[in-house]
Design a protein around this motif. Structure first.
Motif, PDB file in Angstrom:
ATOM      1  N   ALA A  94      62.250 -49.467  33.091  1.00  0.00           N
ATOM      2  CA  ALA A  94      60.989 -48.650  32.327  1.00  0.00           C
ATOM      3  C   ALA A  94      60.141 -49.760  32.580  1.00  0.00           C
ATOM      4  O   ALA A  94      58.358 -49.084  32.672  1.00  0.00           O
ATOM      5  CB  ALA A  94      61.437 -48.486  31.140  1.00  0.00           C
ATOM      6  N   ALA A  95      59.861 -51.073  31.546  1.00  0.00           N
ATOM      7  CA  ALA A  95      59.300 -51.595  31.188  1.00  0.00           C
ATOM      8  C   ALA A  95      58.110 -51.930  32.530  1.00  0.00           C
ATOM      9  O   ALA A  95      57.290 -52.165  32.759  1.00  0.00           O
ATOM     10  CB  ALA A  95      59.109 -53.390  30.640  1.00  0.00           C
TER      11      ALA A  95
ATOM     12  N   ALA B 150      64.680 -55.599  25.579  1.00  0.00           N
ATOM     13  CA  ALA B 150      65.117 -55.506  27.127  1.00  0.00           C
ATOM     14  C   ALA B 150      63.873 -54.588  27.561  1.00  0.00           C
ATOM     15  O   ALA B 150      63.769 -55.048  29.275  1.00  0.00           O
ATOM     16  CB  ALA B 150      65.727 -54.855  27.433  1.00  0.00           C
ATOM     17  N   ALA B 151      63.103 -53.719  26.751  1.00  0.00           N
ATOM     18  CA  ALA B 151      61.814 -53.213  27.300  1.00  0.00           C
ATOM     19  C   ALA B 151      61.038 -53.710  27.433  1.00  0.00           C
ATOM     20  O   ALA B 151      59.821 -53.271  27.596  1.00  0.00           O
ATOM     21  CB  ALA B 151      62.043 -51.636  26.938  1.00  0.00           C
TER      22      ALA B 151
ATOM     23  N   PHE C 144      55.668 -63.134  22.468  1.00  0.00           N
ATOM     24  CA  PHE C 144      56.710 -61.989  21.890  1.00  0.00           C
ATOM     25  C   PHE C 144      57.879 -60.835  22.915  1.00  0.00           C
ATOM     26  O   PHE C 144      58.817 -61.323  22.810  1.00  0.00           O
ATOM     27  CB  PHE C 144      56.329 -61.460  20.649  1.00  0.00           C
ATOM     28  N   GLY C 145      56.886 -60.291  23.087  1.00  0.00           N
ATOM     29  CA  GLY C 145      57.119 -59.491  24.145  1.00  0.00           C
ATOM     30  C   GLY C 145      58.032 -59.748  25.733  1.00  0.00           C
ATOM     31  O   GLY C 145      59.130 -59.711  25.458  1.00  0.00           O
ATOM     32  N   ALA C 146      56.677 -60.822  25.559  1.00  0.00           N
ATOM     33  CA  ALA C 146      57.501 -61.316  26.855  1.00  0.00           C
ATOM     34  C   ALA C 146      58.267 -62.257  27.250  1.00  0.00           C
ATOM     35  O   ALA C 146      59.182 -62.338  27.487  1.00  0.00           O
ATOM     36  CB  ALA C 146      56.026 -62.315  27.713  1.00  0.00           C
ATOM     37  N   ALA C 147      58.661 -62.636  25.598  1.00  0.00           N
ATOM     38  CA  ALA C 147      60.175 -63.318  25.302  1.00  0.00           C
ATOM     39  C   ALA C 147      60.788 -62.652  24.829  1.00  0.00           C
ATOM     40  O   ALA C 147      61.767 -62.660  25.719  1.00  0.00           O
ATOM     41  CB  ALA C 147      59.489 -64.466  23.605  1.00  0.00           C
ATOM     42  N   ALA C 148      60.563 -61.480  24.172  1.00  0.00           N
ATOM     43  CA  ALA C 148      61.590 -60.550  23.725  1.00  0.00           C
ATOM     44  C   ALA C 148      62.510 -60.146  25.880  1.00  0.00           C
ATOM     45  O   ALA C 148      63.641 -60.200  26.216  1.00  0.00           O
ATOM     46  CB  ALA C 148      61.477 -59.775  23.358  1.00  0.00           C
ATOM     47  N   ALA C 149      61.621 -59.835  26.851  1.00  0.00           N
ATOM     48  CA  ALA C 149      62.341 -59.472  27.496  1.00  0.00           C
ATOM     49  C   ALA C 149      63.225 -60.633  28.930  1.00  0.00           C
ATOM     50  O   ALA C 149      63.740 -60.062  28.691  1.00  0.00           O
ATOM     51  CB  ALA C 149      61.065 -58.760  28.520  1.00  0.00           C
ATOM     52  N   ALA C 150      62.496 -61.925  27.937  1.00  0.00           N
ATOM     53  CA  ALA C 150      62.925 -63.368  29.438  1.00  0.00           C
ATOM     54  C   ALA C 150      64.615 -63.160  28.302  1.00  0.00           C
ATOM     55  O   ALA C 150      65.845 -63.557  28.809  1.00  0.00           O
ATOM     56  CB  ALA C 150      61.896 -64.385  28.753  1.00  0.00           C
TER      57      ALA C 150
ATOM     58  N   HIS D  83      71.810 -61.196  26.717  1.00  0.00           N
ATOM     59  CA  HIS D  83      72.867 -59.643  25.972  1.00  0.00           C
ATOM     60  C   HIS D  83      72.950 -58.804  27.609  1.00  0.00           C
ATOM     61  O   HIS D  83      73.769 -57.965  26.363  1.00  0.00           O
ATOM     62  CB  HIS D  83      71.731 -59.578  24.839  1.00  0.00           C
ATOM     63  N   ASP D  84      73.297 -59.260  28.539  1.00  0.00           N
ATOM     64  CA  ASP D  84      73.280 -57.839  29.512  1.00  0.00           C
ATOM     65  C   ASP D  84      74.604 -57.741  30.063  1.00  0.00           C
ATOM     66  O   ASP D  84      75.702 -58.916  29.766  1.00  0.00           O
ATOM     67  CB  ASP D  84      72.585 -58.271  30.719  1.00  0.00           C
ATOM     68  N   ILE D  85      75.022 -56.625  29.819  1.00  0.00           N
ATOM     69  CA  ILE D  85      76.139 -55.827  29.924  1.00  0.00           C
ATOM     70  C   ILE D  85      77.177 -57.293  31.590  1.00  0.00           C
ATOM     71  O   ILE D  85      78.123 -57.500  30.860  1.00  0.00           O
ATOM     72  CB  ILE D  85      76.690 -54.849  30.411  1.00  0.00           C
TER      73      ILE D  85
END
Length: 384
Positions: A177-178, A295-296, A346-352, A357-359
């Motif tokens: 989605a991102a 994740a988004a 912050f958003g870029a770091a969050a996505a990385a 935390h992936d399944i």
């Protein structure tokens, strides 16, 4: 392995959405990705929120009968489980079934996300508290999804039985989605006449009395104090406290878009289209929606309750403020609204960091724990 799965607080098929239901489903999916055969062992909701000793005793008796029924069926089918797995064990929702079945079949008993509240040793939840302690003494492994639970468990399980695993989600749908953020953003502009130049905030949470309503109210106070700044808030969620939530946001009602309950795909695309996830997270365990937002590719502003700091890195993937502190939350929100470049970083770091935390890594970690338990020699049940 054949795994019997049970979630005493809320079964994975329950019609009401919640973080507990989501995590139960994700645990089943992760176990299956590890090559295990998972069967739902029971759907009994053992929760007693009122501290009713009679209700707790009835639930205990029902659990005993369900355990006997499970054993009869498993033995007659000739396919008993190799392991029992219980998700979310605490004094208001003890496991009245799994320990009986695991002991009768001499199979490992594993718990994910357990907590102990010593103040409940006496009082209306004494029975549930005692049941949790007994289950922990029996548990071959306790999988910790929330680091805040560790302190209460010390002295009740041996250190070698504690296995921390990061809270997890399926990252791929949110990352996808991102990748189409501009498309999803344009659709929201067209449907809700949103100003693309103003920061878009988003909150995703059910509307229930108690902590969820308290979080909504704190968020409303902060936003009302910042009416002089340009922002719009998109809210995803519904529930029994919907009217109370609406009343809380009345001072800035013209800035709010209410989406109600939507499907998982719409949650992902809406998160990807926004600029900042905002949630005070009062008494939150860790917050599945906080993981989904990051994740988004979305930065997060949240209260640092419970295990929230396990999933949001302060000043790296977002900002954390003291739990329940509306002044601190308002100041942090004001700063982030005025700093688009910081939000983007912050958003870029969050996505990385979402990959942590992936399944898929969670499935591997769970499989390692379960295979170790299944092949281990008996260990002392407590840390005493």
């Amino acid at each position: 392995m054949r795994i019997a799965f049970y979630a005493p607080l809320k079964p994975p098929g329950h019609p009401t959405a919640s973080g507990d239901r989501t995590m139960a489903r994700l645990l089943i999916a992760a176990l299956e990705r590890g090559g295990h055969e998972v069967a739902l062992a029971a759907t009994l909701r053992s929760r007693d929120g009122a501290g009713d000793r009679r209700r707790q005793e009835r639930l205990r008796q029902i659990g005993g009968r369900l355990a006997e029924r499970f054993l009869r069926r498993a033995r007659s089918a000739g396919r008993p489980p190799d392991l029992w797995f219980t998700y979310h064990l605490y004094y208001k929702a003890p496991d009245w079934i799994g320990p009986l079945v695991a002991e009768a079949l001499a199979i490992p008993y594993v718990v994910a996300e357990a907590s102990v509240a010593e103040k409940r040793r006496d009082g209306p939840w004494q029975l549930g508290h005692a049941s949790v302690l007994a289950a922990l003494r029996q548990a071959d492994a306790v999988i910790g999804l929330n680091s805040a639970d560790r302190g209460g468990l010390r002295g009740h399980i041996a250190p070698e039985r504690w296995h921390p695993i990061k809270p997890f989600i399926a990252v791929a749908p949110f990352a996808a989605a991102a990748g189409a953020r501009d498309v999803h953003r344009a659709r929201l502009v067209a449907r809700h006449a949103l100003d693309p130049a103003a920061p878009w905030l988003v909150a995703v949470a059910m509307m229930r009395p108690g902590d969820k309503l308290a979080s909504y109210r704190l968020l409303a106070v902060s936003l009302a104090a910042l009416r002089h700044l340009p922002w719009r808030l998109i809210v995803i969620g519904d529930g029994a406290a919907r009217r109370a939530v609406g009343d809380a946001f009345a001072p800035c009602a013209d800035r709010i878009v209410w989406l109600g309950l939507v499907d998982a795909a719409t949650i992902a695309t809406t998160l990807a289209a926004c600029d900042l996830f905002v949630w005070p997270a009062i008494n939150e365990a860790y917050g599945m929606a906080l993981l989904e937002a990051q994740a988004a590719g979305l930065p997060v502003l949240a209260g640092a309750s419970g295990g929230v700091a396990d999933v949001v890195a302060d000043c790296v993937t977002g900002r954390l403020t003291p739990p329940g502190d509306d002044g601190a939350f308002t100041r942090a929100l004001s700063e982030l609204l005025a700093a688009p470049m910081r939000r983007q970083a912050f958003g870029a770091a969050a996505a990385a960091r979402a990959a942590l935390h992936d399944i898929d890594p969670a499935a591997r970690n769970l499989d390692t724990v379960l295979r170790r338990v299944a092949g281990a020699r008996p260990l002392p049940r407590t840390g005493r």
